[in-house]
Design an enzyme around this catalytic site. Structure first.
Site, short mmCIF file in Angstrom:
data_model
loop_
_atom_site.label_atom_id
_atom_site.label_comp_id
_atom_site.label_asym_id
_atom_site.label_seq_id
_atom_site.Cartn_x
_atom_site.Cartn_y
_atom_site.Cartn_z
N HIS A 163 -34.52 26.90 35.78
CA HIS A 163 -33.80 26.45 36.93
C HIS A 163 -32.26 26.80 37.00
CE1 HIS A 163 -37.18 24.24 38.10
NE2 HIS A 163 -37.25 23.76 36.91
N GLU A 174 -18.47 20.88 17.92
CA GLU A 174 -17.29 20.12 17.48
C GLU A 174 -16.78 20.76 16.13
OE1 GLU A 174 -17.93 15.92 16.91
OE2 GLU A 174 -19.93 16.44 16.43
N ASN A 207 -0.81 1.68 17.07
CA ASN A 207 -1.95 2.55 17.58
C ASN A 207 -2.44 1.92 18.80
OD1 ASN A 207 -4.49 3.58 17.64
ND2 ASN A 207 -5.48 2.33 16.03
N LYS A 220 -22.95 18.99 17.42
CA LYS A 220 -22.66 19.22 15.93
C LYS A 220 -21.90 20.64 16.10
CE LYS A 220 -22.26 15.92 15.06
NZ LYS A 220 -22.83 14.88 15.56
N ARG A 236 -9.77 9.78 10.51
CA ARG A 236 -9.59 9.23 11.91
C ARG A 236 -9.13 10.25 12.78
NH1 ARG A 236 -9.60 3.53 12.26
NH2 ARG A 236 -8.32 3.61 14.19
N LYS A 276 -11.93 10.26 14.84
CA LYS A 276 -13.31 9.85 14.39
C LYS A 276 -13.36 8.40 15.11
CE LYS A 276 -16.67 9.11 11.60
NZ LYS A 276 -17.83 9.92 12.14
N GLU A 289 -27.91 16.70 20.47
CA GLU A 289 -27.27 16.41 19.48
C GLU A 289 -26.78 17.60 18.42
OE1 GLU A 289 -25.22 14.22 18.43
OE2 GLU A 289 -25.31 14.19 16.19
N TRP A 307 -1.93 10.23 16.66
CA TRP A 307 -2.96 11.31 17.33
C TRP A 307 -2.37 11.31 18.54
CZ3 TRP A 307 -6.29 11.09 21.50
CH2 TRP A 307 -7.15 12.08 21.60
N CYS A 321 -4.76 7.01 15.90
CA CYS A 321 -3.86 6.69 15.06
C CYS A 321 -4.44 5.85 13.84
CB CYS A 321 -2.59 5.85 15.70
SG CYS A 321 -2.20 7.11 17.12
C1 F6R Z 1 -19.70 13.49 17.41
C2 F6R Z 1 -19.05 12.21 17.30
C3 F6R Z 1 -18.70 11.64 18.44
C4 F6R Z 1 -18.86 9.81 18.40
C5 F6R Z 1 -18.35 9.28 19.64
C6 F6R Z 1 -18.64 7.57 19.60
O1 F6R Z 1 -20.21 13.62 15.98
O2 F6R Z 1 -18.63 11.47 16.23
O3 F6R Z 1 -19.00 12.04 19.54
O4 F6R Z 1 -20.34 9.86 18.56
O5 F6R Z 1 -16.79 9.50 19.64
O6 F6R Z 1 -18.25 7.20 18.70
P1 F6R Z 1 -18.61 5.75 18.03
O7 F6R Z 1 -20.01 5.86 17.80
O8 F6R Z 1 -17.76 5.35 16.84
O9 F6R Z 1 -18.42 4.80 19.31
#
Ligand code: F6R
Length: 614
Positions: A510, A494, A101, A491, A27, A609, A487, A75, A2
């Site tokens: 395995h 998501e 929020n 990417k 966000r 975010k 990672e 959200w 939010c």
């Molecule tokens: C992936 C992504 C999320 C954040 C996770 C932690 O691209 O952005 O997996 O890495 O939500 O967020 P922070 O780093 O803000 O604690």
């Protein structure tokens, strides 16, 4: 998660609120709403499911006048995304409007009590309970809004950042926070509030970050007053915001994510500025220098983080164990906080978070503190909750990251972890001068090598077209490149919604190798490192089963690239710095596939975010 925006002053609030909501879109949200008190003291509330633009359409032609207002992007947690569940919520009296929020954990009990008192509820949200509770307390005790809010909050269990307006007092806006972020901007005869500084930056650089259990009254006659829940007044700590508008805009790029990928040579330079010298090799990390004793006495380091930050943490584990010979454990913050972990008073706990607001990471920090450990933060968002809750730390200084998929924050976190490992290795005398100098000199070259890494990706857009309709992907790497593989997979999943997994290459046999067929693209990341030949053998096993291999290899590589179907080259560097190079093509591969699929790259579905709920 939010987003909250509010304004009180002499300008029309509506355009400021809408612009603010758009700044907070990154966000992640599913509905939006606004409440304004017009010149006649009438409360007008408009809400819409979906984007802020839907809210604008809903409010078009309606009365959007008023010098005080609050607005929200929701959200969903309690109740589906809908117009009814969107905030602001309005009290039974029709006088009070509130945005929130966070999560009110005891909302069901409170709701039951309020229903018995005759209150009716329109939405399924926990938030509506709070606005009715404030209404009830205000009427029962004939209190002004600020007092009623404070008393109501003493009955609340959970997390909140709230903003409240009352038609009877259009000269006052009340805000409060506990475990959810809230920033107050101070202008000339006007105030702004928001979940982070991005909606405020264009109006003022004077900000106050509200602390937990504080409420603030923003009053056009009496100015800013901050009090705790016991009504004790605090002097506001006014800080100067260092955020430029260009950092918040796309600057000609089609998406924030692409801008942020391309920015990395610059952001890594910013991250190293003043820490890695232009000549010489002395790494200066003040967080380490100021706390030498705590780092020296640590027999163990625990790193807590979530998502991409957790992947950076795994690279940090390799770096610190390799260079400093201190045992490191990496934990998902969400698991760590609930599993009664052993934390010793002489442990150092490092919390990594881009937003500095992730609820689970913040809770892990609190848990570590309770055990007496020294807690060090590695964060990006200046003034956010985690840096304020830790004992010390290092900002990554990569600027606001707006695309939901983390890119430049990941490379910033890895860079800070590299500097931290080097500084600790010097402190512990576990590194030879020669090795230390070699790594620092190479680290200094990373930004310009990243520029080359971007240039080497010129064919990526076309290559991505080949894989746009793949249903699954496997990413393989070993050593430092195993977290890089995870990672890369994160990417892709998501932003393109393609299922992808990252594995240590040798683990394939395995189990996962059963998945390999001609329909399965396999991204293999390998540098000319200590386990290069082993990775080559693992990839051979994939090839033998018909897998389509995309090799991410160093410039000049022949062996692995010779057997791959597609080759992406990265500049040569040290093994431990290689994730900083491979990150770029992996980010771009995911980006172009998602663009080809027509995905909402900057705001992928269901994601937020700043994950301020657990
Ligand atoms: C992936 C992504 C999320 C954040 C996770 C932690 O691209 O952005 O997996 O890495 O939500 O967020 P922070 O780093 O803000 O604690």
């Amino acid at each position: 998660m939010c987003g909250i925006v509010g304004y009180i002053g002499s300008r029309e609030a509506y355009p400021i609120l809408i612009k603010g909501l758009k700044r907070l879109e990154y966000r992640g949200y599913d509905s939006a709403g606004v409440a304004l008190i017009n010149g006649q003291g009438k409360l007008n509330v408009y809400k819409a499911k979906g984007k802020v633009s839907n809210l604008e359409s809903t409010a078009e032609g309606c009365d959007t006048t008023g010098y005080i207002g609050i607005a929200h992007t929701r959200w969903a947690t309690h109740g589906v995304p809908s117009q009814t569940n969107a905030h602001p919520h309005v009290s039974a009296s029709g006088q009070i409007a509130l945005i929130h929020n966070g999560i009110i954990e005891n909302y069901a009990t409170l709701k039951e009590k309020l229903i018995k008192l005759g209150y009716k509820f329109n939405s399924e949200t926990d938030t509506e309970v709070l606005v009715q509770l404030i209404d009830y307390i205000q009427r029962r005790d004939s209190l002004d809004l600020a007092h009623a809010v404070r008393i109501a909050l003493t009955h609340i269990e959970g997390a909140y950042a709230i903003a409240v307006v009352d038609t009877k007092h259009p000269e006052t806006l009340i805000v409060a926070r506990k475990s959810s972020p809230l920033v107050i901007g101070i202008g000339e005869g006007e105030f702004f509030i928001a979940s982070d500084a991005s909606p405020i930056a264009e109006y003022t650089d004077k900000v106050v970050y509200l602390s937990d259990n504080e409420t603030a009254s923003l009053d056009l006659r009496h100015g800013l007053t901050i009090t705790n829940l016991d009504d004790v007044e605090h002097t506001p700590e006014i800080q100067t915001l260092k955020l430029s508008l260009s950092q918040l805009e796309k600057g000609g790029y089609p998406h924030f994510m692409l801008k942020e990928i391309y920015e990395q040579p610059k952001t890594i330079r910013d991250c190293m500025r003043g820490r890695v010298p232009e000549s010489g090799t002395y790494i200066k990390l003040s967080g380490v220098e100021d706390n030498k004793e705590r780092f020296l006495q640590a027999k163990r380091i625990i790193i807590v983080a979530c998502g991409t930050s957790w992947h950076a943490a795994l690279i940090g584990e390799h770096l610190i164990e390799d260079l400093c010979r201190i045992p490191v454990e990496v934990e998902y913050a969400s698991e760590f906080r609930y599993r009664n972990p052993v934390i010793n008073a002489d442990d150092v706990v490092i919390a990594i978070s881009q937003s500095g607001e992730t609820a689970d990471t913040l809770a892990a920090v609190e848990l570590a503190h309770k055990s007496g450990a020294f807690v060090y933060g590695i964060c990006n968002a200046v003034g956010s909750s985690i840096p304020r809750a830790t004992d010390s730390g290092s900002y990554i200084h990569v600027g606001p990251e707006i695309g939901v998929a983390s890119t430049k924050a990941f490379t910033g976190q890895v860079t800070v972890l590299t500097m931290l490992a080097l500084a600790l290795a010097k402190l512990h005398q576990t590194i030879s001068d020669e090795k230390y100098d070699t790594i620092v000199n190479e680290l200094r070259e990373v930004p310009s090598k990243m520029e080359n890494a971007i240039k080497l990706c010129t064919g990526m857009e076309n290559m991505a077209k080949v894989f746009t309709y793949a249903r699954n992907f496997i990413y393989l790497g070993r050593g430092y490149n195993y977290p890089a593989a995870m990672e890369g997979a994160l990417k892709l999943k998501e932003i393109s919604y393609i299922h992808a997994e990252g594995y240590p290459a040798a683990e394939m046999k395995h189990g996962p190798i059963a998945l390999i067929d001609t329909e399965m693209p396999v991204v293999a990341i390998a540098n000319s490192d200590s386990i290069y030949d082993k990775t080559v053998s693992n990839v051979q096993e994939v090839k033998a089963r018909g897998g389509k291999v995309i090799a991410v290899v160093e410039d000049g590589d022949t062996k692995l690239s010779g057997m791959a179907d597609y080759v992406i080259r990265t500049p040569r560097t040290l093994e431990m710095l290689s994730p900083l190079m491979s990150a770029i093509p992996l980010q771009l591969l995911a980006y172009y596939i998602a663009v080809n699929k027509g995905r909402d790259v900057d705001q992928p579905r269901n994601l937020a975010k700043s994950v301020t709920v657990e």
